[in-house]
Design an enzyme around this catalytic site. Structure first.
Site, PDB file in Angstrom:
ATOM      1  N   LEU A  21       0.828  -1.131   0.016  1.00  0.00           N
ATOM      2  CA  LEU A  21       0.027   0.150   0.113  1.00  0.00           C
ATOM      3  C   LEU A  21       0.925   1.322  -0.051  1.00  0.00           C
ATOM      4  CD1 LEU A  21      -2.732  -1.055   2.575  1.00  0.00           C
ATOM      5  CD2 LEU A  21      -2.853  -0.822  -0.033  1.00  0.00           C
ATOM      6  N   ALA A  23       4.928   3.297   1.480  1.00  0.00           N
ATOM      7  CA  ALA A  23       6.038   3.124   2.444  1.00  0.00           C
ATOM      8  C   ALA A  23       6.464   4.564   3.039  1.00  0.00           C
ATOM      9  CB  ALA A  23       7.374   2.630   1.581  1.00  0.00           C
ATOM     10  N   GLY A  24       7.203   4.379   4.238  1.00  0.00           N
ATOM     11  CA  GLY A  24       7.497   5.777   4.873  1.00  0.00           C
ATOM     12  C   GLY A  24       8.894   5.689   5.496  1.00  0.00           C
ATOM     13  N   LYS A  43       1.571  -2.888   8.750  1.00  0.00           N
ATOM     14  CA  LYS A  43       2.763  -2.074   8.815  1.00  0.00           C
ATOM     15  C   LYS A  43       4.051  -3.053   9.361  1.00  0.00           C
ATOM     16  CE  LYS A  43       3.014   2.247   9.192  1.00  0.00           C
ATOM     17  NZ  LYS A  43       2.915   3.582   9.557  1.00  0.00           N
ATOM     18  N   ASP A 137       2.036  12.729  13.455  1.00  0.00           N
ATOM     19  CA  ASP A 137       2.100  12.898  12.042  1.00  0.00           C
ATOM     20  C   ASP A 137       0.546  13.022  11.231  1.00  0.00           C
ATOM     21  OD1 ASP A 137       3.410  13.186   9.590  1.00  0.00           O
ATOM     22  OD2 ASP A 137       3.682  11.023   9.203  1.00  0.00           O
TER      23      ASP A 137
END
Length: 283
Positions: A21, A23-24, A43, A137
């Site tokens: 889905l 990435a971070g 995640k 965030d």
């Protein structure tokens, strides 16, 4: 959703992975399915974080707190393994576009939808903060527009990341430039008021179609948040006052999330968010 690449796992815990889905800074997020057929978002943290015992300890505490949250406007934590070789957490999958995609494709939301959005997210943050979590965030891509109202995703776990990396770590930022609170940018201790600042920026974006602190680089965005006043476009009336209050430089001058939610929706967010309410502006 993107297909799995060579070298990416096909299963995590009891979940079969269907695709990636996104990435971070913390890791990658996959669409998964349980043996019982439930669709989840999984995640998986970056492997180098798994080597840091401080990170693991914080991750464990944040997951435990997030499990108990179960708020109306968040994606629930369903499963996790902080002790795995590479820690992971699974949350309920929310079928709905991110606010960022919706605004990019369809333009700003009408005022009643912005109010519904703000009331729901205010209630979500109130619950998150009551459990000792700080999101850190809140941004348009972390807000999903489901048929029955908004969902705030990626809460809590960002705090665990913050114990390990700094704002200037290569390729990683704890928060998003343009949506981070001034005290967060300065590296000061933060409270839930930092999330309220970010929520104000999200509501300004939803109402106007542009971020309140525009810029073409992270450095410019960070400078504007700390030193300049937000650009609120044609926002007016009570909604403009509420958003401006959220974006106050001093954390003490910002409203509490519950107060913001009550002002936006005196009868509660659920009363304001009818089925497809947010989607009426996307037709």
């Amino acid at each position: 959703m993107q297909p799995l690449e060579a070298g990416e796992p096909h299963t995590i815990g009891a979940y079969r992975l269907l695709g990636r889905l996104g990435a971070g800074g913390m890791g990658r997020v996959y669409l998964g399915r349980s043996t019982g057929g439930r669709t989840v978002a999984v995640k998986v943290v970056h492997p180098h974080f798994a080597l840091d015992e401080q990170f693991r300890a914080r991750f464990r505490r944040e997951v435990d707190a997030a499990r108990r949250l179960g708020a109306r406007w968040t994606a629930p934590v369903l499963d996790a393994d902080p002790e795995a070789a590479v820690p992971w957490v699974a949350t309920g999958y929310v079928a709905g576009p991110p606010l960022s995609d919706a605004v990019t494709r369809y333009g700003p939301l009408p005022e009643y939808a912005v109010r519904a959005l703000g009331a729901g997210l205010g209630e979500a943050l109130d619950a998150v903060h009551a459990h000792g979590l700080i999101h850190r965030d809140v941004k348009p891509s972390n807000v999903l527009l489901a048929l029955d109202g908004p969902r705030l995703i990626d809460f809590g776990i960002a705090r665990a990341l913050g114990a390990t990396v700094s704002l200037t770590s290569t390729g990683v930022s704890v928060g998003s430039p343009g949506y981070m609170a001034p005290e967060q940018i300065r590296g000061l201790d933060i409270s839930g008021a930092a999330d309220v600042f970010s929520l104000g920026a999200v509501l300004a974006y939803a109402a106007t179609g542009t971020a309140p602190f525009p810029g073409d680089s992270s450095a410019v965005l960070l400078y504007k948040v700390v030193h300049e006043e937000p650009e609120l476009g044609d926002l007016e009336g009570e909604l403009r006052e509420l958003v401006a209050g959220c974006l106050a430089k001093d954390p003490a001058d910002r409203p509490a999330p519950a107060e913001l939610a009550r002002t936006l929706a005196p009868g509660g967010a659920a009363a304001l968010v009818a089925p497809c309410l947010l989607y009426t502006s996307l037709s």
